[in-house]
Each structure stands twice: as structure tokens, then as C-alpha cells.
Write a protein that holds these residues in place. Structure first.
Motif, PDB file in Angstrom:
ATOM      1  N   TYR A  39       0.811  -1.226   0.000  1.00  0.00           N
ATOM      2  CA  TYR A  39       0.000   0.000   0.000  1.00  0.00           C
ATOM      3  C   TYR A  39       0.840   1.270   0.000  1.00  0.00           C
ATOM      4  O   TYR A  39       0.336   2.339   0.323  1.00  0.00           O
ATOM      5  CB  TYR A  39      -0.995  -0.012   1.166  1.00  0.00           C
ATOM      6  N   GLN A  98     -10.939   2.825  -9.123  1.00  0.00           N
ATOM      7  CA  GLN A  98      -9.893   1.843  -8.845  1.00  0.00           C
ATOM      8  C   GLN A  98      -8.935   1.674 -10.017  1.00  0.00           C
ATOM      9  O   GLN A  98      -7.794   1.241  -9.829  1.00  0.00           O
ATOM     10  CB  GLN A  98     -10.474   0.490  -8.428  1.00  0.00           C
ATOM     11  N   CYS A 102     -10.351   1.065   0.768  1.00  0.00           N
ATOM     12  CA  CYS A 102     -11.793   1.276   0.613  1.00  0.00           C
ATOM     13  C   CYS A 102     -12.229   2.588   1.275  1.00  0.00           C
ATOM     14  O   CYS A 102     -11.917   2.832   2.432  1.00  0.00           O
ATOM     15  CB  CYS A 102     -12.516   0.103   1.256  1.00  0.00           C
TER      16      CYS A 102
HETATM   17  C1  HEM Z   1     -19.119  -4.514   2.564  1.00  0.00           C
HETATM   18  C2  HEM Z   1     -17.983  -4.294   3.051  1.00  0.00           C
HETATM   19  C3  HEM Z   1     -16.834  -3.872   2.159  1.00  0.00           C
HETATM   20  C4  HEM Z   1     -15.713  -4.579   1.898  1.00  0.00           C
HETATM   21  C5  HEM Z   1     -15.331  -5.961   2.445  1.00  0.00           C
HETATM   22  C6  HEM Z   1     -14.902  -3.766   1.009  1.00  0.00           C
HETATM   23  C7  HEM Z   1     -13.641  -4.108   0.567  1.00  0.00           C
HETATM   24  C8  HEM Z   1     -12.888  -3.352  -0.296  1.00  0.00           C
HETATM   25  C9  HEM Z   1     -11.578  -3.715  -0.751  1.00  0.00           C
HETATM   26  C10 HEM Z   1     -10.788  -4.944  -0.325  1.00  0.00           C
HETATM   27  C11 HEM Z   1     -11.172  -2.744  -1.624  1.00  0.00           C
HETATM   28  C12 HEM Z   1      -9.932  -2.762  -2.479  1.00  0.00           C
HETATM   29  C13 HEM Z   1      -8.765  -2.119  -1.920  1.00  0.00           C
HETATM   30  C14 HEM Z   1      -7.612  -2.154  -2.915  1.00  0.00           C
HETATM   31  O1  HEM Z   1      -7.753  -2.397  -4.108  1.00  0.00           O
HETATM   32  O2  HEM Z   1      -6.512  -1.934  -2.442  1.00  0.00           O
HETATM   33  C15 HEM Z   1     -12.230  -1.771  -1.707  1.00  0.00           C
HETATM   34  C16 HEM Z   1     -12.177  -0.649  -2.502  1.00  0.00           C
HETATM   35  C17 HEM Z   1     -13.263   0.154  -2.710  1.00  0.00           C
HETATM   36  N1  HEM Z   1     -14.455   0.125  -2.025  1.00  0.00           N
HETATM   37 FE1  HEM Z   1     -14.979  -1.150  -0.560  1.00  0.00          FE
HETATM   38  N2  HEM Z   1     -15.570  -2.607   0.737  1.00  0.00           N
HETATM   39  C18 HEM Z   1     -16.751  -2.624   1.421  1.00  0.00           C
HETATM   40  C19 HEM Z   1     -17.693  -1.601   1.471  1.00  0.00           C
HETATM   41  C20 HEM Z   1     -17.687  -0.524   0.652  1.00  0.00           C
HETATM   42  C21 HEM Z   1     -18.702   0.505   0.647  1.00  0.00           C
HETATM   43  C22 HEM Z   1     -19.892   0.568   1.620  1.00  0.00           C
HETATM   44  C23 HEM Z   1     -18.385   1.349  -0.382  1.00  0.00           C
HETATM   45  C24 HEM Z   1     -19.120   2.538  -0.898  1.00  0.00           C
HETATM   46  C25 HEM Z   1     -20.300   2.914  -0.528  1.00  0.00           C
HETATM   47  C26 HEM Z   1     -17.164   0.872  -1.005  1.00  0.00           C
HETATM   48  C27 HEM Z   1     -16.534   1.440  -2.095  1.00  0.00           C
HETATM   49  C28 HEM Z   1     -15.266   1.098  -2.536  1.00  0.00           C
HETATM   50  C29 HEM Z   1     -14.561   1.798  -3.610  1.00  0.00           C
HETATM   51  C30 HEM Z   1     -15.112   2.937  -4.454  1.00  0.00           C
HETATM   52  C31 HEM Z   1     -13.292   1.211  -3.716  1.00  0.00           C
HETATM   53  C32 HEM Z   1     -12.158   1.597  -4.673  1.00  0.00           C
HETATM   54  C33 HEM Z   1     -11.224   2.560  -3.969  1.00  0.00           C
HETATM   55  C34 HEM Z   1      -9.991   2.982  -4.759  1.00  0.00           C
HETATM   56  O3  HEM Z   1      -9.637   2.354  -5.753  1.00  0.00           O
HETATM   57  O4  HEM Z   1      -9.342   3.956  -4.358  1.00  0.00           O
HETATM   58  N3  HEM Z   1     -16.769  -0.260  -0.336  1.00  0.00           N
HETATM   59  N4  HEM Z   1     -13.262  -2.151  -0.881  1.00  0.00           N
END
Ligand code: HEM
Length: 419
Positions: free
Chosen positions: A57, A84, A356
Motif C-alpha cells: 500500500y 480503482q 476502501c
Molecule cells: C461490505 C464491506 C466492504 C468490503 C469488504 C470492502 C472491501 C474493499 C476492498 C478490499 C477494496 C480494495 C482495496 C484495494 O484495491 O486496495 C475496496 C475498494 C473500494 N471500495 Fe470497498 N468494501 C466494502 C464496502 C464498501 C462501501 C460501503 C463502499 C461505498 C459505498 C465501497 C466502495 C469502494 C470503492 C469505491 C473502492 C475503490 C477505492 C480505490 O480504488 O481507491 N466499499 N473495498
């Protein structure tokens, strides 16, 4: 310390067999936090642990683009042009939009009010039924709440959940999910175009914020990308349903906590659901492609190297979490610390990395669900198979948690107790 090479040619089959445990099992056996191998015939370096998370990271070190994820997974989880897939200044500017939308006090308050209202309306129906499937019901509640909050017409829960359920698979299920997604995208595109045509509206919804957002080049998002980013909010909010099911399973396994969550403070509920995020298996790993050469542990990584970080193995690392298989809310975990060990949703500073942006909303919604499950209702958990097969990613119990004999408690949910 050198990074060992795993014996054998390709590890795809053992990976599919062992799932969540694949990387850690090998790290434990070799006494290492990193090894080289081949997955899907491609050279890969697998990492786990706090130090590895820091390496992975490091801002702008790994891209999620250019084949970082297997192609179907990429299409289902993160689309072309999405936050992403961006890097550097372009990523930071787009990410700021997500962080603004998802981490301010009003977002939490408004979304939770809708969530609670939908839950209490559903509860009226549950009391008239012999049993319910909690995960399906919660997905419906979350879909209704998030569509209202974001400002789009009501979608079917299936339109948003099949992308998660099929994220790790290949074959007909993926084709079905992709076809469904294309229909949803067409509907949302019409919504975006209508909202743009209508000009300024009263109040700021996430839909408005997305269509009015300007990227670092000063341009508005194209309709395709606006749809992708709408889905980037709608879909993961519904995915919180899985964590809510796990919260109810944890309450069932640790009945002593029921009274504490019912009568206790929001801080106690917070620690409980944070421990659920640590212990229960959801996102197994993240993958990235190195953008430029760097050295770590006597190993020279080259641009283009494929690296996989074990999120599950890191949140179960006994050096960070003694007796990692024990459910213990007393660990006092807190997403706000942004550390590199407690990383169920990625590591580092979310403004600078791909961590996230939805952690605050996830934890707040789980905490509210813990309150509703203990203060607003009583129920039984009839005998059923609650095991979580670790080769299935993402995993869930066979029947998605059946609850029976549901009764509404007269007092209903109590107001927030603060800390
Ligand atoms: C349900 C539980 C959730 C889990 C387990 C989860 C998990 C993750 C993970 C593992 C990543 C990737 C990190 C990476 O590529 O390094 C991620 C990215 C992301 N998540 Fe979540 N997430 C959750 C909930 C949410 C919620 C509630 C939102 C929006 C309302 C969200 C929006 C995003 C977005 C937009 C990204 C991309 C961020 C980026 O590339 O900078 N996630 N999430």
C-alpha cells in the motif's frame, strides 16, 4: 531475507481448493511472509502481514489496472474508468469525491435513518412469517435504502448482489451476472442523462455529486463512467449485508453479548462489529501490478510484476492478533486508526491509496444492525449448518442464516447512547 520460490509449476488448483487459507498455509509452512509462485499460469508474488501491507500500500506503487485482477473479476468488481483503475493525481481527485460522499456526518445520519426505517418496515412482515432468510432480507433493505439515498429509482437486489456472488467464479454464472449488469447500466445511464438534462436540483444527493464532479483535467465524467461510479456506491453498500449476517452469527455464537449490545454504548457495539470484520471471511486478497522497480527483502521487483496481498491472512496473523481464531471484541479495533494490520478493506491512507472509502459507512451500518437485532426484535436461530466453507470466495453459510419466531420488542430501538 530472500523470498522463496514455491515448488511445483502452477498453484491454481490448490488455490481454488484452499481459498482463504492458501497464502497463509504456505507462509506458515515455509516460515515466511512472502513467496513466489504461479497462479493461472502467471508468475505471482504472494505476501501477508503488516510489513507486507505497508509495502503493497505504498502510495502509487501498484496499479489495479493492466490485468491486476483476473479479467472477469475486474469486469464484475471494478470497471474501466472507475476510481480503482486510476492512479496518481487522477486517482486522488476522483477518490476525494468518494471520501466526501461517504465519510461525512450527514451521509452516515441520512443513510442510517433510511436503513432503520426500511428495517422496521420489514420487521412488521417478518413477525407474520414462520421464518426468514436474513441475508436476503437485509440485501433487500440495503438496496431500498441505498437507492433512496443515492437518488436513483429502486433497483432489484439481484441487480446489485449477483456481481458480488459471482465475483470469484468463471462460466455461465458470470455470463448471467454480466448480462444483468448491462441491463442495470442501461437503466442507470438513462437516470444520469435525465438528471443532467434537468439541470440543478434541490439538495445534494450522491447522484448529483457524481454527475457534477470534475476530474483533475477539469472535465465532467462521461455518462458511462458516471454509471460505473454510481454502481461503485450502490453495489458495495448492499454487500454490507454479508457482514450483517456475520454480525447475527457472532451474536448467536456468543449469546452473552446480546444483553451487552442491547443495553450498552455505541462504542461497545462498534468494537463488536469491528471484531466481526476482522474474524469473518469476506475479501480474501487484493492484487496489483508493480508500476516501477523497487527492492524489498533482497528482492528486486520489476515493473509489471504481479503481487497479491493476503487480507484474510493478515487479519488472522497471531503476531498482530493473539489467538486469532478467538472472537474477542475486547481487542478494541477501530478502522479510524488506519493501521496496516487490521485490513479487511485494504490498508494505508484512503486519500492516497486504493484503501476502501466505505469503511465508516460499513461499520456504522453494522453497528446499527447490531442495535436493531438486539433492541427492536427477538428471534430464534433454528438448527442449521452455519459453517463457512473457506474454499468458497466470498463465503457464506449454506442457507444464508435462517431466523424464526420473530417478535417485535415493545420498546423498539433506543436512541444513540454515544460513547
Ligand atoms: C461490505 C464491506 C466492504 C468490503 C469488504 C470492502 C472491501 C474493499 C476492498 C478490499 C477494496 C480494495 C482495496 C484495494 O484495491 O486496495 C475496496 C475498494 C473500494 N471500495 Fe470497498 N468494501 C466494502 C464496502 C464498501 C462501501 C460501503 C463502499 C461505498 C459505498 C465501497 C466502495 C469502494 C470503492 C469505491 C473502492 C475503490 C477505492 C480505490 O480504488 O481507491 N466499499 N473495498
Amino acid at each position: 531475507m530472500t523470498i522463496p520460490q514455491l515448488p511445483g509449476f502452477d498453484q491454481t488448483l490448490p488455490f481454488l481448493r484452499e481459498g482463504y487459507g492458501f497464502i497463509s498455509n504456505r507462509c506458515d509452512r515455509l516460515g515466511t511472509d512472502a513467496f513466489h509462485t504461479r497462479l493461472m499460469l502467471r508468475r505471482a508474488t504472494c505476501l501477508r502481514g503488516e510489513e507486507a501491507a505497508r509495502v503493497f500500500y505504498h502510495p502509487d506503487r501498484f496499479t489495479r489496472r493492466r490485468g491486476a485482477m483476473p479479467p472477469t473479476t475486474m469486469r464484475l468488481l471494478q470497471d474501466k474508468g472507475s476510481v480503482q483503475s486510476l492512479e496518481g493525481a487522477a486517482h486522488r481527485q476522483r477518490k476525494a469525491l468518494f471520501l466526501r460522499l461517504l465519510t461525512d456526518d450527514t451521509a452516515e445520519r441520512d443513510f442510517l435513518a433510511l436503513f432503520r426505517e426500511e428495517w422496521l418496515a420489514a420487521l412488521e412482515h417478518w413477525t407474520a412469517r414462520p421464518e426468514i432468510v436474513l441475508h436476503d432480507e437485509v440485501n433487500r433493505i440495503l438496496t431500498r435504502a441505498v437507492c433512496s439515498w443515492v437518488g436513483v429509482p429502486q433497483l432489484e437486489p439481484r441487480e446489485l448482489t449477483s456481481m458480488i456472488e459471482n465475483a470469484g467464479s468463471v462460466g455461465p454464472a458470470v455470463l448471467g451476472a454480466l448480462a444483468r449488469r448491462r441491463r442495470t447500466e442501461a437503466r442507470l445511464r438513462a437516470v444520469v442523462e435525465a438528471a443532467r438534462g434537468a439541470g440543478a436540483a434541490d439538495g445534494e444527493t450522491p447522484l448529483r455529486a457524481i454527475i457534477e464532479h470534475r476530474d483533475h483535467d477539469g472535465e465532467r465524467l462521461s455518462p458511462e463512467v458516471a454509471v460505473v461510479e454510481l454502481l461503485n456506491i450502490l453495489r458495495p453498500v448492499v454487500a454490507i449485508g454479508r457482514y450483517i449476517m456475520f454480525t447475527a452469527m457472532a451474536l448467536h455464537d456468543h449469546p452473552g453479548w446480546r444483553a451487552r449490545l442491547r443495553d450498552g454504548t455505541d462504542r461497545e457495539r462498534q468494537y463488536f462489529v469491528e471484531e466481526v470484520r476482522r474474524l469473518y471471511p469476506f475479501f480474501p486478497l487484493v492484487a496489483g501490478v508493480a508500476k516501477a522497480p523497487f527492492r524489498w527483502r533482497d528482492h528486486g521487483f520489476a515493473a509489471g510484476d504481479w503481487v497479491i496481498l493476503d487480507l484474510y491472512g493478515t487479519t488472522h496473523d497471531p503476531r498482530l492478533f493473539p489467538e486469532p481464531q478467538v472472537f474477542d471484541p475486547g481487542r478494541g479495533l477501530d478502522w479510524r486508526r488506519l493501521d496496516h494490520g487490521f485490513i479487511p478493506q485494504g490498508a494505508g491512507d484512503p486519500e492516497e491509496t486504493h484503501r476502501c472509502p466505505g469503511e465508516r459507512l460499513t461499520v456504522a451500518t453494522m453497528r446499527e444492525a447490531a442495535r436493531l437485532l438486539t433492541q427492536a426484535m427477538s428471534y430464534d436461530v433454528p438448527p442449521q449448518d452455519l459453517s463457512l466453507p473457506l474454499h468458497r470466495m466470498p463465503t457464506r453459510p449454506a442457507r444464508n442464516l435462517i431466523l424464526s419466531n420473530i417478535r417485535r420488542l415493545p420498546a423498539g430501538p433506543a436512541p444513540d447512547t454515544g460513547d
